[in-house]
Design a protein around this motif. Structure first.
Motif, short mmCIF file in Angstrom:
data_model
loop_
_atom_site.label_atom_id
_atom_site.label_comp_id
_atom_site.label_asym_id
_atom_site.label_seq_id
_atom_site.Cartn_x
_atom_site.Cartn_y
_atom_site.Cartn_z
N THR A 41 1.21 -0.92 -0.15
CA THR A 41 0.15 0.05 0.25
C THR A 41 0.82 0.95 -0.15
OG1 THR A 41 -0.12 0.45 1.85
CG2 THR A 41 -1.14 -1.06 1.66
N ARG A 42 0.49 2.49 -0.47
CA ARG A 42 0.74 3.41 0.19
C ARG A 42 1.53 3.98 1.30
NH1 ARG A 42 1.30 6.89 -4.96
NH2 ARG A 42 -0.98 5.72 -5.46
N GLY A 43 1.17 3.00 2.63
CA GLY A 43 1.10 3.89 3.34
C GLY A 43 0.19 4.02 4.42
N ALA A 44 1.24 5.17 5.79
CA ALA A 44 -0.60 5.71 6.40
C ALA A 44 0.17 7.11 7.06
CB ALA A 44 -0.71 4.06 7.53
N PRO A 45 -0.13 7.41 5.67
CA PRO A 45 -0.51 8.80 6.69
C PRO A 45 -0.61 9.45 8.08
CG PRO A 45 -1.38 9.18 4.99
CD PRO A 45 -1.28 7.74 5.38
N ALA A 46 -0.59 10.46 8.46
CA ALA A 46 -1.18 11.06 10.06
C ALA A 46 -2.82 10.93 9.89
CB ALA A 46 -0.84 12.14 10.40
N ASP A 47 -2.56 11.32 8.33
CA ASP A 47 -5.07 11.24 8.69
C ASP A 47 -5.16 10.83 7.18
OD1 ASP A 47 -6.79 12.23 9.98
OD2 ASP A 47 -7.13 14.25 10.45
N ARG A 48 -6.41 11.34 6.85
CA ARG A 48 -7.44 10.48 5.70
C ARG A 48 -7.16 11.97 5.18
NH1 ARG A 48 -12.26 10.63 3.33
NH2 ARG A 48 -12.74 8.38 1.90
N ASP A 49 -6.90 11.86 3.36
CA ASP A 49 -6.81 12.77 2.57
C ASP A 49 -6.56 12.63 1.47
OD1 ASP A 49 -5.83 14.81 1.67
OD2 ASP A 49 -4.69 15.88 3.28
N PHE A 50 -7.51 12.59 0.46
CA PHE A 50 -7.53 12.34 -0.92
C PHE A 50 -6.33 12.71 -1.60
CE2 PHE A 50 -11.77 11.86 -0.66
CZ PHE A 50 -12.21 10.86 -1.80
N VAL A 51 -4.85 13.71 -0.91
CA VAL A 51 -3.93 13.94 -1.70
C VAL A 51 -3.04 13.00 -0.75
CG1 VAL A 51 -1.79 15.79 -1.66
CG2 VAL A 51 -4.94 16.09 -2.02
N PHE A 52 -2.38 12.80 -2.19
CA PHE A 52 -0.61 11.43 -1.37
C PHE A 52 0.01 11.74 -0.40
CE2 PHE A 52 -0.71 9.66 -6.07
CZ PHE A 52 -1.78 8.70 -5.75
N PRO A 53 -0.03 11.31 0.09
CA PRO A 53 1.31 12.21 1.65
C PRO A 53 2.75 11.82 0.60
CG PRO A 53 1.02 9.65 1.64
CD PRO A 53 -0.27 9.77 0.42
N SER A 54 3.47 12.70 1.82
CA SER A 54 4.66 12.97 1.30
C SER A 54 5.30 11.41 0.74
CB SER A 54 4.83 13.65 2.17
OG SER A 54 5.38 13.13 3.04
#
Length: 282
Positions: free
Chosen positions: A93-106
């Protein structure tokens, strides 16, 4: 207890934890592969790892294990779980950012990498002797079926619809033309003895087993779309997949294919693929 591989660690399956914000969970922002295991060895490994790399590139996920690392992971899981015959699933998966967002995380967000085994009889499969019954359903998937993503809801829905209709599985059709099955490439052998298979484009997954099977075919091959009606009137039909190898189809939409039993060409092709897989597995 089954041992899985999660983000570089080998752990019991009940200890595996993934963030609730993982994008694979929230958005199906993930790809996967499945590699078969025969006699404790990996079948068509190079093809699967290359397709995984392509899928990752197509959706822009980086920072994942390379070929040698995947090989090490697979062999370790086979050994730790005593798998003689079955499959290994890889999911990234693209991983787990700190919150939900349609924009890809860094790009500093590491991908989530999971691998696990399933022991299953692949060679001595009763369905290979009986043959599959399939029904056709509309192909309502997104337009990039060539990327092996975890967006499998529609495939699951149509497989369950097929079972509710008394069949084993479904073939998808778009404008009257067969694309593929729920998790398999679809093929027919015409009454003139020609093997017809859908061409490689964005409408179907570019099957690794398909690629390994076609060089073993004795018949003339035509890579072109075929209609539902042509399939129903075929001499033989079959599907190819990593978990099913070559699996005969004996009934489509209630129409018996040939004499309603697995055809001789399909039986021979299945055995030829199994023999080849055993010779070349690593």
């Amino acid at each position: 207890m089954r041992i899985i591989h999660l983000n570089g660690n080998y752990i019991p399956e009940n200890e595996g934890k993934i963030s609730v914000f993982d994008r694979g969970f929230l958005f199906a922002d993930a790809v996967y592969e499945v590699v078969s295991v025969l006699d404790g060895k990996l079948v068509d490994f190079n093809g699967h790892v290359q397709r995984l790399a392509r899928s990752l590139k197509e959706i822009g996920i980086s920072g994942t294990p390379g070929t040698e690392n995947w090989l090490t992971i697979c062999r370790e899981l086979v050994a730790r779980n005593n798998v003689e015959e079955g499959m290994i699933y890889w999911q990234v998966t693209r991983g787990a950012p700190a919150d939900r967002d349609f924009v890809f995380p860094s790009r500093n967000t590491p991908p989530t990498v999971l691998a696990f085994t399933q022991s299953r009889e692949l060679v001595d499969n009763p369905l290979a002797r009986r043959g599959l019954h399939v029904v056709t359903v509309p192909d309502l998937r997104w337009g990039r079926a060539d990327i092996k993503t975890t967006q499998l809801l529609y495939a699951s829905l149509m497989k369950n619809e097929a079972i509710a209709r008394g069949a084993d599985d479904a073939w998808m059709e778009r404008d009257g033309w067969i694309t593929e099955g729920s998790a398999q490439n679809a093929h027919i052998i015409t009454r003139e003895g020609v093997l017809v298979t859908h061409p490689l484009n964005r409408d179907i997954l570019h099957g690794i087993t398909r690629a390994a099977v076609l060089p073993l075919v004795a018949q003339r091959i035509e890579e072109r779309p075929f209609s539902v009606g042509e399939a129903e009137q075929a001499a033989e039909a079959f599907v190819s997949s990593a978990s099913g190898f070559v699996m005969p189809v004996v009934n489509i939409n209630g129409c018996a294919i040939g004499d309603g039993k697995p055809g001789s060409a399909t039986i021979q092709l299945r055995q030829a693929y199994i023999d080849c897989a055993r010779r070349t597995a690593i």
